[in-house]
Design a protein around this motif. Structure first.
Motif, PDB file in Angstrom:
ATOM      1  N   PHE A 228       0.822  -1.215   0.000  1.00  0.00           N
ATOM      2  CA  PHE A 228       0.000   0.000   0.000  1.00  0.00           C
ATOM      3  C   PHE A 228       0.858   1.268   0.000  1.00  0.00           C
ATOM      4  O   PHE A 228       0.582   2.213  -0.736  1.00  0.00           O
ATOM      5  N   VAL A 229       1.932   1.241   0.807  1.00  0.00           N
ATOM      6  CA  VAL A 229       2.747   2.470   0.889  1.00  0.00           C
ATOM      7  C   VAL A 229       3.511   2.749  -0.412  1.00  0.00           C
ATOM      8  O   VAL A 229       4.051   3.822  -0.604  1.00  0.00           O
ATOM      9  N   GLN A 230       3.525   1.758  -1.320  1.00  0.00           N
ATOM     10  CA  GLN A 230       4.191   1.991  -2.611  1.00  0.00           C
ATOM     11  C   GLN A 230       3.289   2.777  -3.577  1.00  0.00           C
ATOM     12  O   GLN A 230       3.724   3.248  -4.609  1.00  0.00           O
ATOM     13  N   LEU A 231       1.977   2.905  -3.244  1.00  0.00           N
ATOM     14  CA  LEU A 231       1.073   3.677  -4.097  1.00  0.00           C
ATOM     15  C   LEU A 231       1.423   5.165  -3.987  1.00  0.00           C
ATOM     16  O   LEU A 231       1.745   5.648  -2.902  1.00  0.00           O
ATOM     17  N   PRO A 232       1.324   5.905  -5.120  1.00  0.00           N
ATOM     18  CA  PRO A 232       1.755   7.309  -5.092  1.00  0.00           C
ATOM     19  C   PRO A 232       1.010   8.182  -4.082  1.00  0.00           C
ATOM     20  O   PRO A 232       1.596   9.064  -3.489  1.00  0.00           O
ATOM     21  N   ASN A 233      -0.298   7.944  -3.871  1.00  0.00           N
ATOM     22  CA  ASN A 233      -1.038   8.828  -2.947  1.00  0.00           C
ATOM     23  C   ASN A 233      -1.280   8.189  -1.584  1.00  0.00           C
ATOM     24  O   ASN A 233      -2.143   8.638  -0.829  1.00  0.00           O
ATOM     25  N   SER A 234      -0.511   7.123  -1.235  1.00  0.00           N
ATOM     26  CA  SER A 234      -0.779   6.401   0.013  1.00  0.00           C
ATOM     27  C   SER A 234      -0.627   7.293   1.246  1.00  0.00           C
ATOM     28  O   SER A 234      -1.335   7.113   2.235  1.00  0.00           O
ATOM     29  N   SER A 235       0.284   8.280   1.181  1.00  0.00           N
ATOM     30  CA  SER A 235       0.527   9.094   2.378  1.00  0.00           C
ATOM     31  C   SER A 235      -0.677   9.979   2.704  1.00  0.00           C
ATOM     32  O   SER A 235      -0.797  10.490   3.817  1.00  0.00           O
ATOM     33  N   THR A 236      -1.586  10.174   1.742  1.00  0.00           N
ATOM     34  CA  THR A 236      -2.740  11.047   2.005  1.00  0.00           C
ATOM     35  C   THR A 236      -3.888  10.276   2.676  1.00  0.00           C
ATOM     36  O   THR A 236      -4.864  10.853   3.117  1.00  0.00           O
ATOM     37  N   VAL A 237      -3.753   8.923   2.717  1.00  0.00           N
ATOM     38  CA  VAL A 237      -4.834   8.110   3.309  1.00  0.00           C
ATOM     39  C   VAL A 237      -4.502   7.805   4.765  1.00  0.00           C
ATOM     40  O   VAL A 237      -3.415   7.318   5.071  1.00  0.00           O
ATOM     41  N   LYS A 238      -5.462   8.137   5.641  1.00  0.00           N
ATOM     42  CA  LYS A 238      -5.258   7.855   7.060  1.00  0.00           C
ATOM     43  C   LYS A 238      -5.733   6.430   7.321  1.00  0.00           C
ATOM     44  O   LYS A 238      -6.893   6.096   7.042  1.00  0.00           O
ATOM     45  N   ARG A 239      -4.815   5.575   7.794  1.00  0.00           N
ATOM     46  CA  ARG A 239      -5.196   4.172   7.994  1.00  0.00           C
ATOM     47  C   ARG A 239      -5.129   3.799   9.462  1.00  0.00           C
ATOM     48  O   ARG A 239      -4.279   4.289  10.183  1.00  0.00           O
ATOM     49  N   ARG A 240      -6.014   2.894   9.856  1.00  0.00           N
ATOM     50  CA  ARG A 240      -5.925   2.336  11.201  1.00  0.00           C
ATOM     51  C   ARG A 240      -4.943   1.185  11.170  1.00  0.00           C
ATOM     52  O   ARG A 240      -4.660   0.651  10.098  1.00  0.00           O
ATOM     53  N   LYS A 241      -4.479   0.764  12.350  1.00  0.00           N
ATOM     54  CA  LYS A 241      -3.583  -0.386  12.435  1.00  0.00           C
ATOM     55  C   LYS A 241      -4.352  -1.665  12.087  1.00  0.00           C
ATOM     56  O   LYS A 241      -5.537  -1.756  12.411  1.00  0.00           O
ATOM     57  N   ASN A 242      -3.704  -2.625  11.451  1.00  0.00           N
ATOM     58  CA  ASN A 242      -4.299  -3.930  11.158  1.00  0.00           C
ATOM     59  C   ASN A 242      -5.639  -3.852  10.417  1.00  0.00           C
ATOM     60  O   ASN A 242      -6.616  -4.501  10.815  1.00  0.00           O
ATOM     61  N   VAL A 243      -5.710  -3.036   9.373  1.00  0.00           N
ATOM     62  CA  VAL A 243      -6.964  -2.857   8.640  1.00  0.00           C
ATOM     63  C   VAL A 243      -7.464  -4.190   8.080  1.00  0.00           C
ATOM     64  O   VAL A 243      -8.643  -4.512   8.164  1.00  0.00           O
ATOM     65  N   PHE A 244      -6.546  -4.988   7.545  1.00  0.00           N
ATOM     66  CA  PHE A 244      -6.941  -6.264   6.940  1.00  0.00           C
ATOM     67  C   PHE A 244      -7.684  -7.145   7.941  1.00  0.00           C
ATOM     68  O   PHE A 244      -8.597  -7.881   7.590  1.00  0.00           O
ATOM     69  N   GLN A 245      -7.264  -7.046   9.227  1.00  0.00           N
ATOM     70  CA  GLN A 245      -7.896  -7.894  10.238  1.00  0.00           C
ATOM     71  C   GLN A 245      -9.099  -7.216  10.889  1.00  0.00           C
ATOM     72  O   GLN A 245      -9.688  -7.747  11.800  1.00  0.00           O
TER      73      GLN A 245
END
Ligand SMILES: [Zn+2]
Ligand SMILES: [Zn+2]
Length: 252
Positions: A228-245
């Protein structure tokens, strides 16, 4: 009368440094343990890289990426070793100072009808808990970002020096490992059955497979984060920890 003793106690109060050596394993790696209560995972880092690449302010856990200062990563046996070394140092310092004070006092006493004499009888010496490095861990990793070398049993996802997520590489490794474990499980089950009985063999194999499943889930989580962090706009998305789970959050 106790000048030496008081002087040494004042020095100890201000803090003294005691040189100690922590043994390394046969590959030159040093044992480390994550201080996070929920992890406490053990891994190793090449001593050279611990000295040259790791910063004092922050070290990352190779297994969960918990962050803590470099002083917090001793294993249980290293902590026992350091505590007993410090106690032995204090005991030796205090006894030596008391002996010097007693000798000086005794040499100044003039023989008379009643003569006073000071004797120092040391207590049992503090035993320094012996420390040995754990055996070399099977998998050694080199960080793709900073070159730090570390080792773990099974997959390790994060570089202890820079926190880089190497999950893409370690996920591949874990998949290979799990596939060979499943392929070898009939032989392992038969060996357990021979050594114990069918119940023990079944329970042990089920436990190992369940453990493997939870490692795969955790590993896939790290893998998805690394991609995910390799996507160009990933830094603009606020993610929670362990989203997949936590799929409920994704659909919320
Ligand atoms: Zn950890
Ligand atoms: Zn790194």
């Amino acid at each position: 009368m106790f000048d030496n003793l008081l002087r040494e106690l004042r020095k100890l109060e201000q803090g003294v440094s005691v040189p100690v050596s922590i043994p390394l394993d046969g590959h030159g790696y040093m044992d480390r343990q994550c201080p996070a209560d929920e992890c406490q995972g053990q891994f190793k880092i090449l001593f050279e890289d611990w000295r040259d690449k790791v910063r004092d302010e922050v070290v990352y856990c190779a297994l969960c990426r918990h962050e803590a200062p470099a002083t917090e990563w001793n294993t249980g046996s290293q902590r026992e070793f350091l505590a007993s070394t410090a106690q032995a140092f204090v005991q030796q310092t205090v006894q030596q100072a008391m002996r010097q004070d007693a000798n000086r006092f005794n040499s100044q006493v003039k023989p008379d009808f009643v003569t006073l004499r000071l004797d120092v009888r040391p207590g049992a010496p503090v035993t320094i808990v012996p420390l040995a490095a754990a055996d070399a861990m099977r998998q050694e990793w080199t960080c793709e970002a900073c070159g730090c070398r570390y080792a773990a049993i099974g997959a390790a996802f994060f570089c202890p020096a820079c926190g880089h997520n190497s999950a893409v590489t370690s996920f591949e490794y874990l998949l290979t490992h799990v596939r060979s474990f499943i392929a070898g499980s009939p032989a392992a089950r038969a060996a357990l059955q021979n050594a114990y009985d069918a119940d023990v063999a079944n329970d042990s194999m089920r436990m190992m497979l369940e453990n493997t499943l939870s490692r795969l889930v955790g590993s896939f989580q790290h893998y998805a984060e690394a991609l995910f962090v390799q996507l160009p706009n990933s830094s603009t998305v606020k993610r929670r920890k362990n989203v997949f789970q936590n799929l409920s959050w994704v659909y919320a």
